[in-house]
Scaffold this motif. Structure first.
Motif, short mmCIF file in Angstrom:
data_model
loop_
_atom_site.label_atom_id
_atom_site.label_comp_id
_atom_site.label_asym_id
_atom_site.label_seq_id
_atom_site.Cartn_x
_atom_site.Cartn_y
_atom_site.Cartn_z
N ASN A 16 -5.91 3.86 0.36
CA ASN A 16 -4.52 3.83 -0.08
C ASN A 16 -4.48 3.14 -1.44
O ASN A 16 -5.30 2.30 -1.75
CB ASN A 16 -3.64 3.02 0.89
CG ASN A 16 -3.49 3.69 2.23
OD1 ASN A 16 -3.63 4.90 2.37
ND2 ASN A 16 -3.24 2.88 3.25
N SER A 17 -3.49 3.51 -2.23
CA SER A 17 -3.25 2.83 -3.50
C SER A 17 -2.52 1.52 -3.22
O SER A 17 -1.84 1.40 -2.21
CB SER A 17 -2.39 3.70 -4.42
OG SER A 17 -3.03 4.92 -4.69
N GLN A 73 0.85 -1.18 0.00
CA GLN A 73 0.00 0.00 0.00
C GLN A 73 0.89 1.24 0.00
O GLN A 73 1.96 1.25 0.59
CB GLN A 73 -0.92 0.01 1.22
CG GLN A 73 -1.96 -1.09 1.17
CD GLN A 73 -2.98 -0.97 2.29
OE1 GLN A 73 -3.29 0.12 2.76
NE2 GLN A 73 -3.51 -2.12 2.70
N TRP A 82 -2.37 14.56 0.70
CA TRP A 82 -2.23 13.16 0.28
C TRP A 82 -3.01 12.91 -1.00
O TRP A 82 -4.14 13.39 -1.15
CB TRP A 82 -2.74 12.22 1.36
CG TRP A 82 -1.91 12.22 2.59
CD1 TRP A 82 -2.15 12.92 3.74
CD2 TRP A 82 -0.70 11.50 2.81
NE1 TRP A 82 -1.15 12.67 4.65
CE2 TRP A 82 -0.26 11.80 4.11
CE3 TRP A 82 0.06 10.63 2.03
CZ2 TRP A 82 0.90 11.27 4.65
CZ3 TRP A 82 1.21 10.10 2.56
CH2 TRP A 82 1.63 10.41 3.86
N GLU A 83 -2.42 12.14 -1.91
CA GLU A 83 -3.08 11.74 -3.15
C GLU A 83 -2.83 10.26 -3.41
O GLU A 83 -1.79 9.74 -3.03
CB GLU A 83 -2.54 12.54 -4.34
CG GLU A 83 -3.10 13.93 -4.47
CD GLU A 83 -4.56 13.97 -4.89
OE1 GLU A 83 -5.04 13.03 -5.54
OE2 GLU A 83 -5.21 14.96 -4.56
N ASN A 84 -3.77 9.64 -4.09
CA ASN A 84 -3.60 8.26 -4.55
C ASN A 84 -3.10 8.25 -5.98
O ASN A 84 -3.15 9.27 -6.67
CB ASN A 84 -4.92 7.50 -4.47
CG ASN A 84 -5.24 7.06 -3.07
OD1 ASN A 84 -4.35 6.78 -2.29
ND2 ASN A 84 -6.51 7.00 -2.75
N ASN A 91 -8.01 2.82 4.34
CA ASN A 91 -6.88 3.01 5.26
C ASN A 91 -7.30 3.31 6.69
O ASN A 91 -6.46 3.43 7.56
CB ASN A 91 -5.93 4.09 4.73
CG ASN A 91 -6.56 5.46 4.65
OD1 ASN A 91 -7.52 5.77 5.34
ND2 ASN A 91 -6.00 6.29 3.78
N TYR A 139 -7.02 -0.61 -4.55
CA TYR A 139 -7.17 0.36 -3.46
C TYR A 139 -7.66 -0.37 -2.22
O TYR A 139 -8.35 -1.38 -2.32
CB TYR A 139 -8.16 1.47 -3.85
CG TYR A 139 -7.75 2.14 -5.13
CD1 TYR A 139 -6.79 3.14 -5.14
CD2 TYR A 139 -8.26 1.71 -6.35
CE1 TYR A 139 -6.36 3.72 -6.32
CE2 TYR A 139 -7.84 2.27 -7.54
CZ TYR A 139 -6.89 3.28 -7.52
OH TYR A 139 -6.47 3.82 -8.69
N ARG A 151 0.83 5.92 -0.87
CA ARG A 151 0.20 7.18 -1.26
C ARG A 151 1.30 8.17 -1.59
O ARG A 151 2.47 7.95 -1.28
CB ARG A 151 -0.68 7.74 -0.14
CG ARG A 151 -1.91 6.90 0.13
CD ARG A 151 -2.81 7.53 1.14
NE ARG A 151 -3.78 8.37 0.44
CZ ARG A 151 -4.69 9.09 1.06
NH1 ARG A 151 -4.74 9.12 2.38
NH2 ARG A 151 -5.55 9.81 0.38
N TYR A 152 0.91 9.25 -2.22
CA TYR A 152 1.83 10.35 -2.52
C TYR A 152 1.53 11.50 -1.57
O TYR A 152 0.37 11.83 -1.32
CB TYR A 152 1.66 10.84 -3.95
CG TYR A 152 1.90 9.78 -5.00
CD1 TYR A 152 3.16 9.24 -5.20
CD2 TYR A 152 0.86 9.33 -5.81
CE1 TYR A 152 3.39 8.28 -6.17
CE2 TYR A 152 1.08 8.37 -6.79
CZ TYR A 152 2.35 7.85 -6.96
OH TYR A 152 2.56 6.90 -7.93
#
Length: 101
Positions: free
Chosen positions: A96-97, A68, A78-80, A90, A87, A70-71
């Motif tokens: 989360n990606s 898992q 936060w971004e996926n 979380n 996915y 994220r950015y």
């Protein structure tokens, strides 16, 4: 975007994480944060490219089937990865990606 290359000589997958210029927007710095770096928000900075994209390359152990991540944009957003393999909820603020190796 995720690009994968499996190594024949050891149980490793090289994964390139890339954020497009449109997705990066006006971000000055972006970090890749996930299970592979114990969710350390400073451990994996992404490299900004001249074309406005951000990228980084990790070697992930294939003995764990998925990770898992994220950015983190500019330390506060936060971004996926919307092209991730999946996915997972979380339990904090959404999903989360997932990258599968």
């Amino acid at each position: 975007m995720l690009k994968k290359q499996y190594l024949k000589t050891r149980p490793t997958c090289k994964v390139t994480f890339r954020i497009s210029k449109d997705a990066a927007g006006s971000a000055r710095n972006i970090y890749l944060v996930g299970e592979f770096n114990d969710w350390d928000a400073q451990a994996t900075p992404m490299t900004p490219l001249k074309n406005g994209e951000f990228t980084t390359l990790l070697e992930l152990d294939t003995s764990q089937s998925e990770y898992q991540f994220r950015y983190l944009y500019d330390g506060n957003h936060w971004e996926n990865d919307w092209e991730a393999d999946g996915y997972a909820l979380n339990g904090v603020d959404g999903e989360n990606s997932i990258v599968r190796v």
